[in-house]
Design an enzyme around this catalytic site. Structure first.
Site, PDB file in Angstrom:
ATOM      1  N   HIS A   1       0.832  -1.212   0.000  1.00 18.34           N
ATOM      2  CA  HIS A   1       0.000   0.000   0.000  1.00 18.34           C
ATOM      3  C   HIS A   1       0.859   1.251   0.000  1.00 18.34           C
ATOM      4  CE1 HIS A   1       0.070   1.370   4.294  1.00 18.34           C
ATOM      5  NE2 HIS A   1       0.134   0.113   4.616  1.00 18.34           N
TER       6      HIS A   1
ATOM      7  N   ASP B   1       5.609   2.204   7.311  1.00 17.41           N
ATOM      8  CA  ASP B   1       4.234   1.786   6.970  1.00 17.41           C
ATOM      9  C   ASP B   1       3.611   2.784   6.009  1.00 17.41           C
ATOM     10  OD1 ASP B   1       1.772   0.620   6.885  1.00 17.41           O
ATOM     11  OD2 ASP B   1       1.189   1.183   8.910  1.00 17.41           O
TER      12      ASP B   1
ATOM     13  N   GLU C   1      -5.357   1.912   1.859  1.00 13.72           N
ATOM     14  CA  GLU C   1      -5.292   0.727   2.727  1.00 13.72           C
ATOM     15  C   GLU C   1      -5.680   1.102   4.147  1.00 13.72           C
ATOM     16  OE1 GLU C   1      -3.286  -2.294   5.439  1.00 13.72           O
ATOM     17  OE2 GLU C   1      -3.115  -0.131   5.388  1.00 13.72           O
ATOM     18  N   GLU C   2      -5.134   2.228   4.595  1.00 10.74           N
ATOM     19  CA  GLU C   2      -5.358   2.627   5.993  1.00 10.74           C
ATOM     20  C   GLU C   2      -6.803   3.047   6.258  1.00 10.74           C
ATOM     21  OE1 GLU C   2      -3.197   1.913   8.072  1.00 10.74           O
ATOM     22  OE2 GLU C   2      -1.167   2.192   7.288  1.00 10.74           O
TER      23      GLU C   2
ATOM     24  N   ASP D   1       3.794  -5.214   3.545  1.00 15.11           N
ATOM     25  CA  ASP D   1       3.268  -4.100   4.345  1.00 15.11           C
ATOM     26  C   ASP D   1       4.089  -4.026   5.620  1.00 15.11           C
ATOM     27  OD1 ASP D   1       1.803  -2.184   5.617  1.00 15.11           O
ATOM     28  OD2 ASP D   1      -0.063  -3.311   5.702  1.00 15.11           O
TER      29      ASP D   1
ATOM     30  N   HIS E   1       2.077   4.157  13.141  1.00 11.50           N
ATOM     31  CA  HIS E   1       0.929   5.071  12.969  1.00 11.50           C
ATOM     32  C   HIS E   1       1.101   6.389  13.721  1.00 11.50           C
ATOM     33  CE1 HIS E   1      -2.203   1.978  11.278  1.00 11.50           C
ATOM     34  NE2 HIS E   1      -1.130   2.117  10.543  1.00 11.50           N
TER      35      HIS E   1
END
Ligand SMILES: [Zn+2]
Length: 291
Positions: A35, A47, A81-82, A110, A208
């Protein structure tokens, strides 16, 4: 209770970027995806800058080395994706039955450079977690396990838990696999003994967060953690990327992609092999495909 929320809801557009080799059998596609988006909180260098740049490098090397794949290689840089696997879900939902059957296997990357990493391989055969991928996922897992064994690099299994873009593929019955170096999970003492890094600390303490970037983590609660991590991985930590981990995982990703690109056997053991459709047809020594 009164609850005040300051939020905006709007419909917006995003895109997947799909590219494939011009040559190779179109009915045995080796499909690799990562992603391209990040969470709003940060740039997401691990990420998923790590996974998407791995794909980009593999694609460039295929061209630079003049590799003529037997089977078509398709790359997907997924959007959103998120936001709930939106891009990959949409893509798979738009495939016709024959287009779906033409995908030999899907490989997912990922997070492949977590600062406090472990080499996780998706548990395709369900041997550890009891959740199998579709028929053939065991062979995808074996490609990775054989490769890492040839490099004397230990691995751990990770579960198909639906947390990344492989989910739409496995739900559609497409064999899948891939690599992962850990997110908010905590590294155990055993893992630290094997992989280095810090026990009792997340695989990615900036998961994140705004600090999932190339900028060194110098202040805030994570600064001490990153200083200690930097010490255990002398010189290999660049911002939130573990470049040693990235090197190991991206080599494995390239190996698996090329193995699927050049194999004559059918991954899912059905009708698409030009040789005998059996796992014994996956024969390679170290990183080299024999067949
Ligand atoms: Zn991700």
């Amino acid at each position: 209770m009164r609850l005040a929320v300051d939020a905006t809801i709007k419909t917006t557009t995003t895109e997947n970027v799909i590219a494939e080799t011009p040559t190779g059998r179109p009915d045995r596609v080796a499909f690799a995806g990562a992603h391209l988006d990040s969470v709003p909180e940060g740039p997401g260098i691990n990420d998923n800058g790590s996974g998407s740049s791995t794909l980009l490098e593999i694609a460039q090397q295929i061209q630079e080395l003049g590799i003529q794949p037997r089977n078509k290689v398709r790359f997907a840089f997924w959007g959103a994706e998120e936001s709930g696997l939106v891009g990959s879900d949409y893509y798979v939902s738009q495939l016709s039955t024959s287009e779906r059957k033409n995908i030999a296997a899907y490989l997912n990357y990922d997070m492949v450079a977590s600062p406090n990493y472990v080499r996780f391989v998706y548990d395709g055969d369900g041997g550890t977690f009891g959740v199998k991928g579709p028929n053939g996922s065991n062979l995808v897992e074996k490609i990775f396990l054989d490769y890492f064994a040839s490099q004397n690099l230990p691995t751990e299994p990770t579960e198909f838990d639906g947390r990344s873009d492989y989910d739409a593929f496995t739900a559609a019955g497409i064999p899948a696999g891939g690599l992962f170096t850990g997110a908010e999970g905590i590294k155990t003492a055993e893992e630290a003994a094997t992989y280095g890094g810090l026990a009792g600390v997340a695989y990615d303490p900036c998961y994140h967060k705004a600090c999932d970037s190339l900028t060194p983590v110098e202040d805030g609660a994570d600064a001490a953690t990153y200083a200690a991590l930097g010490n255990t991985y002398s010189g290999d930590l660049v911002g939130n990327l573990n470049t040693k981990g990235l090197d190991e995982m991206s080599d494995a990703a390239a190996h698996a992609t090329l193995t699927l690109a050049q194999t004559t056997s059918a991954v899912n053991g059905t009708e698409k092999g030009s040789g005998t459709p059996s796992s014994s047809n996956y024969q390679y020594k170290g990183s080299r495909l024999i067949k």
